[in-house]
Design an enzyme around this catalytic site. Structure first.
Site, PDB file in Angstrom:
ATOM      1  N   LYS A  52       0.839  -1.209   0.000  1.00 19.33           N
ATOM      2  CA  LYS A  52       0.000   0.000   0.000  1.00 19.33           C
ATOM      3  C   LYS A  52       0.876   1.262   0.000  1.00 19.33           C
ATOM      4  O   LYS A  52       0.632   2.198  -0.756  1.00 19.33           O
ATOM      5  CB  LYS A  52      -0.925  -0.003   1.234  1.00 19.33           C
ATOM      6  CG  LYS A  52      -2.066  -1.024   1.125  1.00 19.33           C
ATOM      7  CD  LYS A  52      -2.801  -1.272   2.454  1.00 19.33           C
ATOM      8  CE  LYS A  52      -3.809  -2.412   2.298  1.00 19.33           C
ATOM      9  NZ  LYS A  52      -4.496  -2.792   3.544  1.00 19.33           N
ATOM     10  N   GLN A  96      -4.481  -1.705   9.929  1.00 17.24           N
ATOM     11  CA  GLN A  96      -4.410  -3.027   9.312  1.00 17.24           C
ATOM     12  C   GLN A  96      -4.913  -4.104  10.280  1.00 17.24           C
ATOM     13  O   GLN A  96      -4.526  -4.138  11.442  1.00 17.24           O
ATOM     14  CB  GLN A  96      -2.963  -3.326   8.876  1.00 17.24           C
ATOM     15  CG  GLN A  96      -2.790  -4.597   8.085  1.00 17.24           C
ATOM     16  CD  GLN A  96      -3.459  -4.563   6.711  1.00 17.24           C
ATOM     17  OE1 GLN A  96      -3.624  -3.520   6.095  1.00 17.24           O
ATOM     18  NE2 GLN A  96      -3.857  -5.724   6.222  1.00 17.24           N
ATOM     19  N   ASP A 119     -11.001   2.579   4.608  1.00 16.38           N
ATOM     20  CA  ASP A 119     -11.294   1.138   4.554  1.00 16.38           C
ATOM     21  C   ASP A 119     -12.803   0.886   4.523  1.00 16.38           C
ATOM     22  O   ASP A 119     -13.237  -0.228   4.212  1.00 16.38           O
ATOM     23  CB  ASP A 119     -10.730   0.447   5.807  1.00 16.38           C
ATOM     24  CG  ASP A 119      -9.471  -0.353   5.517  1.00 16.38           C
ATOM     25  OD1 ASP A 119      -9.290  -0.771   4.366  1.00 16.38           O
ATOM     26  OD2 ASP A 119      -8.687  -0.558   6.467  1.00 16.38           O
TER      27      ASP A 119
HETATM   28  N1  GUN Z   1      -6.835  -7.109   6.563  1.00 12.48           N
HETATM   29  C1  GUN Z   1      -7.212  -7.849   5.486  1.00 12.48           C
HETATM   30  N2  GUN Z   1      -7.764  -7.056   4.558  1.00 12.48           N
HETATM   31  C2  GUN Z   1      -7.735  -5.802   5.041  1.00 12.48           C
HETATM   32  C3  GUN Z   1      -8.143  -4.540   4.535  1.00 12.48           C
HETATM   33  O1  GUN Z   1      -8.697  -4.409   3.432  1.00 12.48           O
HETATM   34  N3  GUN Z   1      -7.926  -3.480   5.328  1.00 12.48           N
HETATM   35  C4  GUN Z   1      -7.349  -3.588   6.563  1.00 12.48           C
HETATM   36  N4  GUN Z   1      -7.202  -2.488   7.282  1.00 12.48           N
HETATM   37  N5  GUN Z   1      -6.954  -4.735   7.071  1.00 12.48           N
HETATM   38  C5  GUN Z   1      -7.142  -5.834   6.302  1.00 12.48           C
END
Ligand code: GUN
Length: 293
Positions: A52, A96, A119
């Site tokens: 990211k 995350q 998110d």
């Molecule tokens: N863990 C697995 N997928 C995601 C996501 O799309 N965003 C976040 N913050 N954590 C994750």
């Protein structure tokens, strides 16, 4: 059979965003700034967050990584969340998941300012999404919808069977596919671990979205000829012959199912890259919404 090439579409989307950021810079505007919070050293999370942050650089966003130790207290994490909420330079951020066991995930997600929740995990955004209001749509389901749209896959009136009811993928994609709209308007069945006879349902499906995380779950005998297959599974299988020590596989027996499918996403290179592209898209949206305030 057409391969739904998420990697290629994600690169297209990133190029589009980069062009828009370039114009923002020429106009002397602030560029979008995404922050990512990572607690601990989970291997998959480190990979996702790293990817990211790298993508931000590539498209001209600013990015900040807040990497906290595994033993960070809930209190300290909540403090960081409120600092990010108050920081005028940060347009959007993600925490995350999964978080270490001693931290209440729900408490943390509730503390995120919905306007910076790129998110789309805060109940305010989830509720607005379900009601067709302006919101942030979680990146993975948003990416699936975008992939269907860009390949002009017919969804209207089709029977979509979603496997898995997670808050991040299964539940939201079931809502999005059933919403009004050109590339939605599907009739949706949401299946989960207590569903009786999933195969009887998948055999009736025009579209199958598998978001289970069980390698090889969807086999060819569960799929009818011409179905559209979206594989959201990303499982790391240990493999000593690989340099990284593992390989990545999806929920779908790709080899056999692809022979019956009309469209199918590969793993890797399908839904995964789309998730990152749509997170960036949400961050651009967050920046624009904040500018308009
Ligand atoms: N863990 C697995 N997928 C995601 C996501 O799309 N965003 C976040 N913050 N954590 C994750």
């Amino acid at each position: 059979m057409t391969l739904l090439n998420g990697k290629e579409i994600a690169n297209q989307i990133k190029d589009e965003i980069a062009a828009e950021v370039g114009e923002m810079k020429i106009r002397g505007e602030k560029v979008p700034h995404l922050a990512a919070v990572l607690v601990g050293n989970d291997g998959a999370s480190l990979t996702y967050v790293g990817s990211k942050v790298r993508s931000c650089k590539r498209i001209g966003f600013e990015s900040t990584l807040k990497h906290l130790p595994e033993d960070t207290t809930e209190e300290d994490l909540l403090k960081l969340v409120s600092e990010l909420n108050a920081d005028p330079d940060i347009d959007g951020y993600i925490v995350q998941l999964p978080l270490p066991k001693h931290i209440d995930e729900e408490k943390v997600l509730l503390a995120v300012d919905p306007e910076k929740d790129v998110d789309g995990f805060h109940p305010t955004n989830f509720g607005k999404m379900a009601l067709d209001m302006q919101s942030f749509i979680p990146a993975t389901p948003f990416g699936i919808m975008e992939l269907l749209k860009r390949y002009k896959v017919e969804v209207e009136g089709k029977h979509a069977v979603v496997i898995g009811r997670s808050h991040i993928v299964g539940r939201p994609i079931s809502i999005l596919l059933s919403q009004k709209g050109k590339y939605s308007n599907a009739t949706v069945t949401l299946t989960h671990s207590r569903t009786k006879d999933i195969k009887a349902l998948t055999l009736q499906a025009d579209i199958i979205v598998s978001a289970l995380g069980v390698p090889g779950f969807l086999t060819a005998d569960m799929v009818r000829e011409g179905a559209v297959i979206i594989d959201v599974g990303i499982t790391r299988v240990p493999d000593a012959s690989k340099e990284r020590g593992y390989y990545i596989t999806g929920d779908v027996d790709f080899e056999a199912v692809s022979k019956k499918a009309s469209y199918i996403t590969p793993v890797p290179g399908g839904v995964g890259p789309m998730t990152i592209a749509m997170l960036l898209q949400n961050t651009l949206l967050a920046r624009k919404r904040r500018t308009r305030e």
